[in-house]
Design a protein around this motif. Structure first.
Motif, PDB file in Angstrom:
ATOM      1  N   VAL A  20     139.413  45.799  76.285  1.00 13.26           N
ATOM      2  CA  VAL A  20     138.374  46.776  76.636  1.00 13.26           C
ATOM      3  C   VAL A  20     138.533  47.197  78.091  1.00 13.26           C
ATOM      4  CG1 VAL A  20     135.890  47.148  76.909  1.00 13.26           C
ATOM      5  CG2 VAL A  20     136.741  45.971  74.884  1.00 13.26           C
ATOM      6  N   THR A  21     138.843  46.246  78.956  1.00 10.73           N
ATOM      7  CA  THR A  21     139.052  46.547  80.378  1.00 10.73           C
ATOM      8  C   THR A  21     140.222  47.507  80.559  1.00 10.73           C
ATOM      9  OG1 THR A  21     138.183  44.382  81.031  1.00 10.73           O
ATOM     10  CG2 THR A  21     139.538  45.548  82.648  1.00 10.73           C
ATOM     11  N   ALA A  22     141.309  47.289  79.836  1.00 10.62           N
ATOM     12  CA  ALA A  22     142.474  48.183  79.933  1.00 10.62           C
ATOM     13  C   ALA A  22     142.114  49.589  79.482  1.00 10.62           C
ATOM     14  CB  ALA A  22     143.627  47.626  79.099  1.00 10.62           C
ATOM     15  N   VAL A  23     141.321  49.699  78.413  1.00 11.59           N
ATOM     16  CA  VAL A  23     140.872  51.016  77.954  1.00 11.59           C
ATOM     17  C   VAL A  23     139.982  51.659  79.011  1.00 11.59           C
ATOM     18  CG1 VAL A  23     139.466  52.231  76.230  1.00 11.59           C
ATOM     19  CG2 VAL A  23     141.094  50.473  75.501  1.00 11.59           C
ATOM     20  N   ALA A  24     139.080  50.878  79.587  1.00 16.06           N
ATOM     21  CA  ALA A  24     138.190  51.406  80.619  1.00 16.06           C
ATOM     22  C   ALA A  24     138.979  51.932  81.811  1.00 16.06           C
ATOM     23  CB  ALA A  24     137.207  50.322  81.078  1.00 16.06           C
ATOM     24  N   LEU A  25     139.998  51.197  82.239  1.00 16.70           N
ATOM     25  CA  LEU A  25     140.795  51.640  83.381  1.00 16.70           C
ATOM     26  C   LEU A  25     141.535  52.938  83.078  1.00 16.70           C
ATOM     27  CD1 LEU A  25     142.149  48.205  84.665  1.00 16.70           C
ATOM     28  CD2 LEU A  25     140.318  49.608  85.660  1.00 16.70           C
ATOM     29  N   GLU A  26     142.047  53.060  81.859  1.00 17.92           N
ATOM     30  CA  GLU A  26     142.642  54.344  81.449  1.00 17.92           C
ATOM     31  C   GLU A  26     141.611  55.453  81.539  1.00 17.92           C
ATOM     32  OE1 GLU A  26     144.424  54.553  77.591  1.00 17.92           O
ATOM     33  OE2 GLU A  26     146.223  53.457  78.196  1.00 17.92           O
ATOM     34  N   GLY A  27     140.412  55.157  81.063  1.00 17.93           N
ATOM     35  CA  GLY A  27     139.344  56.149  81.084  1.00 17.93           C
ATOM     36  C   GLY A  27     138.987  56.585  82.489  1.00 17.93           C
TER      37      GLY A  27
END
Length: 199
Positions: free
Chosen positions: A64-71
């Motif tokens: 989820v953190t990796a997705v958030a950083l992409e976002g």
């Protein structure tokens, strides 16, 4: 100097990691974050769960953190164009710049609801509002500040105004998605917010 074999392995690991993040994001956008489990992800990308945990030892929260950083990176990119352009002293230039910023933010949240949730609602392994906040997370806020600084008539306190503007736009996203605001008056809400910021 890195050997060709080591470079190839590093590239393969990064590609695999990117594939895992992409699959998690796609699944979340299609079915919500409750559907994103390590088992379902492993099935979707045809890797075993141990391979998945090899890339993300902290499991789902790290994904989820990796997705958030992409976002956050994509949001900063979406907001950056609002700081560009010379209004040539046009009296409406400030209104157009802030409207562009607000609209870009709302459009991003509308197009990527699960990613937006990862960025702002779900537990992530990132500290906010501290010296340890990653640059990629700060970039979106800095784009808001930059827009305000580039106004012909900038606010006296840019950082605080940027916080209030960000809070207001996030509130529009959250309340609209929760069904607390009707869709019919979104443009009026945008114009009211823009006018409050530009005075």
């Amino acid at each position: 100097m890195t050997s060709p074999a080591a470079a190839r392995r590093a590239r393969q690991l990064e590609e695999r990691r990117s594939r895992i993040v992409g699959a998690a994001r796609a699944l979340a956008e299609e079915q919500g974050w409750d559907a994103v489990t390590t088992r379902r992800l492993a099935d979707a990308i045809e890797y075993s769960q141990p391979v998945l945990y090899g890339h993300f030892p902290q499991g789902r929260t790290q994904i989820v953190t990796a997705v958030a950083l992409e976002g956050f990176e994509e949001l900063a990119t979406a907001l950056a164009p609002s700081t560009l352009g010379d209004t040539g002293g046009d009296a409406g230039g400030d209104v157009e710049r802030v409207r562009s910023l607000v609209t870009a933010y709302l459009d991003f949240a509308e197009r990527h609801p699960a990613t937006y949730d990862a960025m702002f609602l779900l537990p992530v392994l990132v500290r906010f509002a501290s010296d340890e906040t990653p640059a990629v997370v700060r970039a979106g806020f800095e784009a808001i500040e930059d827009t305000l600084r580039h106004l012909d008539n900038p606010p006296a306190d840019v950082p605080t105004t940027a916080e209030v503007l960000w809070g207001a736009v996030h509130g529009l996203v959250a309340l609209r998605r929760a069904g607390r605001f009707p869709a019919a008056h979104q443009q009026e809400r945008i114009e009211t917010l823009v006018n409050l910021i530009t005075g």
